[in-house]
Design an enzyme around this catalytic site. Structure first.
Site, PDB file in Angstrom:
ATOM      1  N   GLY A  22     -26.927  28.393 -15.876  1.00  0.00           N
ATOM      2  CA  GLY A  22     -25.971  27.461 -15.286  1.00  0.00           C
ATOM      3  C   GLY A  22     -24.978  28.135 -14.366  1.00  0.00           C
ATOM      4  O   GLY A  22     -24.677  27.641 -13.274  1.00  0.00           O
ATOM      5  N   THR A  48     -29.019  33.654 -21.858  1.00  0.00           N
ATOM      6  CA  THR A  48     -29.820  33.588 -23.076  1.00  0.00           C
ATOM      7  C   THR A  48     -31.292  33.376 -22.777  1.00  0.00           C
ATOM      8  O   THR A  48     -32.164  34.074 -23.295  1.00  0.00           O
ATOM      9  CB  THR A  48     -29.305  32.463 -23.983  1.00  0.00           C
ATOM     10  OG1 THR A  48     -27.986  32.783 -24.430  1.00  0.00           O
ATOM     11  CG2 THR A  48     -30.208  32.285 -25.199  1.00  0.00           C
ATOM     12  N   CYS A  49     -31.614  32.412 -21.938  1.00  0.00           N
ATOM     13  CA  CYS A  49     -33.018  32.060 -21.704  1.00  0.00           C
ATOM     14  C   CYS A  49     -33.807  33.241 -21.170  1.00  0.00           C
ATOM     15  O   CYS A  49     -34.910  33.527 -21.642  1.00  0.00           O
ATOM     16  CB  CYS A  49     -33.101  30.875 -20.742  1.00  0.00           C
ATOM     17  SG  CYS A  49     -34.791  30.339 -20.419  1.00  0.00           S
ATOM     18  N   CYS A  54     -35.785  31.823 -24.314  1.00  0.00           N
ATOM     19  CA  CYS A  54     -37.051  31.134 -24.100  1.00  0.00           C
ATOM     20  C   CYS A  54     -38.083  31.938 -23.329  1.00  0.00           C
ATOM     21  O   CYS A  54     -39.282  31.846 -23.622  1.00  0.00           O
ATOM     22  CB  CYS A  54     -36.803  29.782 -23.432  1.00  0.00           C
ATOM     23  SG  CYS A  54     -35.584  29.781 -22.106  1.00  0.00           S
ATOM     24  N   LYS A  57     -39.420  34.920 -25.538  1.00  0.00           N
ATOM     25  CA  LYS A  57     -40.058  34.304 -26.706  1.00  0.00           C
ATOM     26  C   LYS A  57     -41.397  33.684 -26.330  1.00  0.00           C
ATOM     27  O   LYS A  57     -42.386  33.813 -27.071  1.00  0.00           O
ATOM     28  CB  LYS A  57     -39.123  33.250 -27.297  1.00  0.00           C
ATOM     29  CG  LYS A  57     -39.632  32.591 -28.558  1.00  0.00           C
ATOM     30  CD  LYS A  57     -38.530  31.752 -29.191  1.00  0.00           C
ATOM     31  CE  LYS A  57     -37.943  30.773 -28.197  1.00  0.00           C
ATOM     32  NZ  LYS A  57     -36.818  29.999 -28.754  1.00  0.00           N
ATOM     33  N   TYR A 184     -36.083  24.694 -33.954  1.00  0.00           N
ATOM     34  CA  TYR A 184     -37.114  25.133 -33.018  1.00  0.00           C
ATOM     35  C   TYR A 184     -37.244  26.649 -32.948  1.00  0.00           C
ATOM     36  O   TYR A 184     -38.357  27.187 -32.843  1.00  0.00           O
ATOM     37  CB  TYR A 184     -36.868  24.529 -31.632  1.00  0.00           C
ATOM     38  CG  TYR A 184     -35.723  25.121 -30.848  1.00  0.00           C
ATOM     39  CD1 TYR A 184     -35.936  26.133 -29.929  1.00  0.00           C
ATOM     40  CD2 TYR A 184     -34.416  24.665 -31.030  1.00  0.00           C
ATOM     41  CE1 TYR A 184     -34.891  26.682 -29.200  1.00  0.00           C
ATOM     42  CE2 TYR A 184     -33.369  25.205 -30.315  1.00  0.00           C
ATOM     43  CZ  TYR A 184     -33.607  26.217 -29.405  1.00  0.00           C
ATOM     44  OH  TYR A 184     -32.554  26.759 -28.701  1.00  0.00           O
ATOM     45  N   GLU A 188     -40.734  28.488 -34.004  1.00  0.00           N
ATOM     46  CA  GLU A 188     -41.443  29.270 -32.984  1.00  0.00           C
ATOM     47  C   GLU A 188     -41.725  30.686 -33.474  1.00  0.00           C
ATOM     48  O   GLU A 188     -42.846  31.192 -33.333  1.00  0.00           O
ATOM     49  CB  GLU A 188     -40.642  29.279 -31.688  1.00  0.00           C
ATOM     50  CG  GLU A 188     -40.670  27.933 -30.980  1.00  0.00           C
ATOM     51  CD  GLU A 188     -39.737  27.828 -29.792  1.00  0.00           C
ATOM     52  OE1 GLU A 188     -39.931  26.913 -28.984  1.00  0.00           O
ATOM     53  OE2 GLU A 188     -38.810  28.667 -29.668  1.00  0.00           O
ATOM     54  N   ARG A 205     -32.478  24.587 -45.939  1.00  0.00           N
ATOM     55  CA  ARG A 205     -31.539  23.905 -46.828  1.00  0.00           C
ATOM     56  C   ARG A 205     -31.946  22.470 -47.132  1.00  0.00           C
ATOM     57  O   ARG A 205     -31.531  21.912 -48.128  1.00  0.00           O
ATOM     58  CB  ARG A 205     -30.137  23.941 -46.224  1.00  0.00           C
ATOM     59  CG  ARG A 205     -29.502  25.324 -46.220  1.00  0.00           C
ATOM     60  CD  ARG A 205     -28.226  25.361 -45.425  1.00  0.00           C
ATOM     61  NE  ARG A 205     -28.487  25.169 -44.005  1.00  0.00           N
ATOM     62  CZ  ARG A 205     -27.556  25.225 -43.061  1.00  0.00           C
ATOM     63  NH1 ARG A 205     -26.296  25.447 -43.398  1.00  0.00           N
ATOM     64  NH2 ARG A 205     -27.878  25.058 -41.785  1.00  0.00           N
ATOM     65  N   GLY A 270     -29.257  27.938 -36.163  1.00  0.00           N
ATOM     66  CA  GLY A 270     -28.530  27.225 -35.116  1.00  0.00           C
ATOM     67  C   GLY A 270     -27.721  28.158 -34.240  1.00  0.00           C
ATOM     68  O   GLY A 270     -27.584  29.358 -34.501  1.00  0.00           O
ATOM     69  N   ASP A 311     -24.579  25.358 -22.456  1.00  0.00           N
ATOM     70  CA  ASP A 311     -24.507  25.312 -23.913  1.00  0.00           C
ATOM     71  C   ASP A 311     -23.087  25.402 -24.452  1.00  0.00           C
ATOM     72  O   ASP A 311     -22.815  24.957 -25.568  1.00  0.00           O
ATOM     73  CB  ASP A 311     -25.333  26.456 -24.509  1.00  0.00           C
ATOM     74  CG  ASP A 311     -26.821  26.266 -24.289  1.00  0.00           C
ATOM     75  OD1 ASP A 311     -27.209  25.270 -23.651  1.00  0.00           O
ATOM     76  OD2 ASP A 311     -27.602  27.131 -24.749  1.00  0.00           O
ATOM     77  N   THR A 319     -31.970  25.018 -21.101  1.00  0.00           N
ATOM     78  CA  THR A 319     -31.749  25.720 -19.843  1.00  0.00           C
ATOM     79  C   THR A 319     -31.808  24.799 -18.618  1.00  0.00           C
ATOM     80  O   THR A 319     -30.929  24.870 -17.754  1.00  0.00           O
ATOM     81  CB  THR A 319     -32.767  26.868 -19.700  1.00  0.00           C
ATOM     82  OG1 THR A 319     -32.511  27.828 -20.723  1.00  0.00           O
ATOM     83  CG2 THR A 319     -32.666  27.535 -18.343  1.00  0.00           C
ATOM     84  N   ALA A 349     -39.477  20.803 -25.711  1.00  0.00           N
ATOM     85  CA  ALA A 349     -40.703  21.315 -26.338  1.00  0.00           C
ATOM     86  C   ALA A 349     -40.346  22.343 -27.395  1.00  0.00           C
ATOM     87  O   ALA A 349     -39.311  23.012 -27.317  1.00  0.00           O
ATOM     88  CB  ALA A 349     -41.619  21.941 -25.288  1.00  0.00           C
ATOM     89  N   HIS A 445     -61.162  13.240 -17.278  1.00  0.00           N
ATOM     90  CA  HIS A 445     -62.051  13.613 -18.374  1.00  0.00           C
ATOM     91  C   HIS A 445     -62.881  14.847 -18.011  1.00  0.00           C
ATOM     92  O   HIS A 445     -63.298  14.988 -16.861  1.00  0.00           O
ATOM     93  CB  HIS A 445     -62.987  12.433 -18.671  1.00  0.00           C
ATOM     94  CG  HIS A 445     -63.948  12.703 -19.781  1.00  0.00           C
ATOM     95  ND1 HIS A 445     -63.580  12.674 -21.109  1.00  0.00           N
ATOM     96  CD2 HIS A 445     -65.280  13.006 -19.755  1.00  0.00           C
ATOM     97  CE1 HIS A 445     -64.631  12.941 -21.859  1.00  0.00           C
ATOM     98  NE2 HIS A 445     -65.681  13.149 -21.063  1.00  0.00           N
ATOM     99  N   GLU A 450     -55.968  12.853 -21.153  1.00  0.00           N
ATOM    100  CA  GLU A 450     -56.513  11.510 -20.949  1.00  0.00           C
ATOM    101  C   GLU A 450     -56.182  10.580 -22.109  1.00  0.00           C
ATOM    102  O   GLU A 450     -56.199   9.348 -21.968  1.00  0.00           O
ATOM    103  CB  GLU A 450     -58.023  11.577 -20.743  1.00  0.00           C
ATOM    104  CG  GLU A 450     -58.834  11.975 -21.971  1.00  0.00           C
ATOM    105  CD  GLU A 450     -60.314  12.030 -21.682  1.00  0.00           C
ATOM    106  OE1 GLU A 450     -60.863  11.024 -21.179  1.00  0.00           O
ATOM    107  OE2 GLU A 450     -60.938  13.067 -21.958  1.00  0.00           O
TER     108      GLU A 450
END
Length: 456
Positions: A22, A48-49, A54, A57, A184, A188, A205, A270, A311, A319, A349, A445, A450
């Site tokens: 940011g 961080t990202c 992310c 990772k 998440y 991950e 918890r 967290g 954040d 991000t 995601a 397909h 699809e």
């Protein structure tokens, strides 16, 4: 007639505290409008990202996928012998890419003539920041973009645990990993270590993983990860960690008599806004209940000359959201454009194994809002990719639809490459397309995507 009062002069038009996604975007866009911009970053440029989140990772996720792919290779006719994994090779490759990205972000600042100070900066007043070196700098506008930081516990032996910041620097691949938390980040890393052959136990918890995601996806992921060998201890937390003489750890859980042996204990419970010691009080800014900087819809704090994005505001900790907020801030304050950020239909995601991807309302949220006027469409299928792998794992795609307007309110996916599939679907949800629009689209397909247009 008296002359107008002289306008105050400042060292910079904009001073940004924090060179993450940011902050860098805001700096670049503001400089493009002709503003004199400087940014301070106490660790590395990229945030961080890029540095500890992310991006590295996701590279570990890719690396761990080879364990599965190589096992399946024989079924596709490949002969792969003498398989061996070396953690240090993967770790160092990831860290080299972090170095590359740090340099790239730094070059972005240089190319846009943004001055950068590689030291901590705090707020000394409405228009003043103080660097760790003691130098004070003035700016017409200050933007805080310091991001978040892992929440660490205070139980006995907590110093033996690590956070997601340190996990990228492990000297060796642990044989046994205990992960505290089931959000998440926890899920991950549970998938990464499990795929690499580690014994993984997730301690949570509550009995809910990935709180906030659609219940159908959460349940499916829990079933699959348990079948893959990840163990869970629900409705308990870590009471203390005891370090053994050989360096291993005993993780004692609340209400349970049998401690968990581990080589690494990862706390992923967290992240909180990084505002400690930032000097907000020097500008009359009172943090929110979670330590966040409270802002209005223009990203402005209680002090009119100080703004915040990303954040550190504790709105949506993603991000791309921080980037959009930084860009919109620069557009408004320095570009004369009334750019706003829309917080509805933000896709997200989880790069678990298999991954989850979602956009819009979950089924529970839709029913809370619309009652029974909700239609649910699902496709429960075995991904073609898994057929030769002899894995019974099934994908699940889900559409949440307004029964009256036929508008698609949410799309929720679990299965291989779910995040890649969802991005296109997120455009459809954001555009307000209906289930009939999905149905009228010809299927591509053979593909998993699809399934989105074949649900009846």
């Amino acid at each position: 007639m008296t002359d107008p009062a002289p306008q105050p002069t400042y060292d910079y038009d904009l001073f940004v505290i924090g060179a993450g996604s940011g902050g860098v975007r805001a700096s670049r866009i503001a400089a493009g409008y002709g503003a004199r911009v400087a940014v301070a970053e106490e660790y590395r440029v990229g945030g961080t990202c890029v540095i500890r989140g992310c991006v590295p990772k996701k590279l570990l996720v890719y690396g761990s996928h080879f364990a599965e792919e190589l096992q399946d290779a024989a079924n596709y006719g490949w002969s792969v012998e003498n398989l061996k994994f070396d953690w240090a090779t993967l770790r160092d490759a990831v860290l080299r890419d972090v170095d590359r990205l740090n340099a790239a972000y730094t070059n972005t600042l240089d190319n846009n003539k943004v001055e950068h100070f590689l030291e901590r900066a705090t707020i000394a007043g409405p228009h003043t920041v103080k660097l760790a070196s003691g130098r004070e700098i003035t700016a017409k506008v200050i933007l805080v973009a310091t991001g978040g930081w892992p929440v660490m516990p205070t139980f006995e032996g907590a110093e033996h645990a690590i956070s997601s910041n340190e996990v990228f620097h492990l000297e060796a691949l642990p044989k046994r990993v205990v992960i505290s938390g089931a959000g998440y980040i926890a899920m991950e890393f549970a998938g990464i270590f499990n795929a690499l052959g580690c014994q993984v136990t997730v301690v949570n918890r509550s009995e809910t993983i990935l709180r906030g995601y659609d219940a159908s996806l959460r349940d499916r992921l829990l079933q699959i990860t348990m079948a893959r060998g990840i163990q869970y201890r629900f409705n308990c937390g870590i009471e203390r960690i005891e370090k053994q003489a050989d360096g291993t750890l005993l993780t004692h859980l609340k209400g349970q008599s049998d401690p968990l042996p581990a080589d690494v204990v990862l706390v992923a419970t967290g992240r909180r806004p990084k505002t400690d010691g930032l000097g907000l009080e020097n500008a009359g800014i009172v943090p929110g209940s979670h330590g966040e900087i409270v802002v209005n819809d223009l990203a402005q704090t209680a002090c009119p000359s100080i703004y915040a994005v990303g954040d550190v505001t504790n709105r949506i900790q993603l991000t791309p959201v921080a980037i959009r907020e930084g860009h919109a801030f620069a557009d408004r304050v320095f570009g004369g454009k009334d750019t706003r950020v829309a917080y509805d239909c933000v896709p997200s995601a989880v790069f678990s194994q298999p991954p989850i991807a979602s956009v819009g309302l979950t089924e529970a949220q839709a029913r809370e809002k619309l009652g029974n006027a909700v239609k649910i469409f699902t496709s429960d299928f075995r991904p073609m990719k898994n057929i030769f792998g002899h894995r019974p794992e099934r994908g699940l795609y889900k559409l949440v639809v307004d029964a009256q307007s036929d508008k698609v309110l949410g799309v929720h996916l679990i299965g291989p490459e779910a995040p890649e599939v969802l991005q296109g679907a997120a455009i459809a949800v954001k555009a307000g397309l209906t289930k009939a629009d999905f149905d009228a689209t010809v299927a591509l397909h053979p593909s998993m995507a699809e399934e989105l247009v074949l649900m009846r």
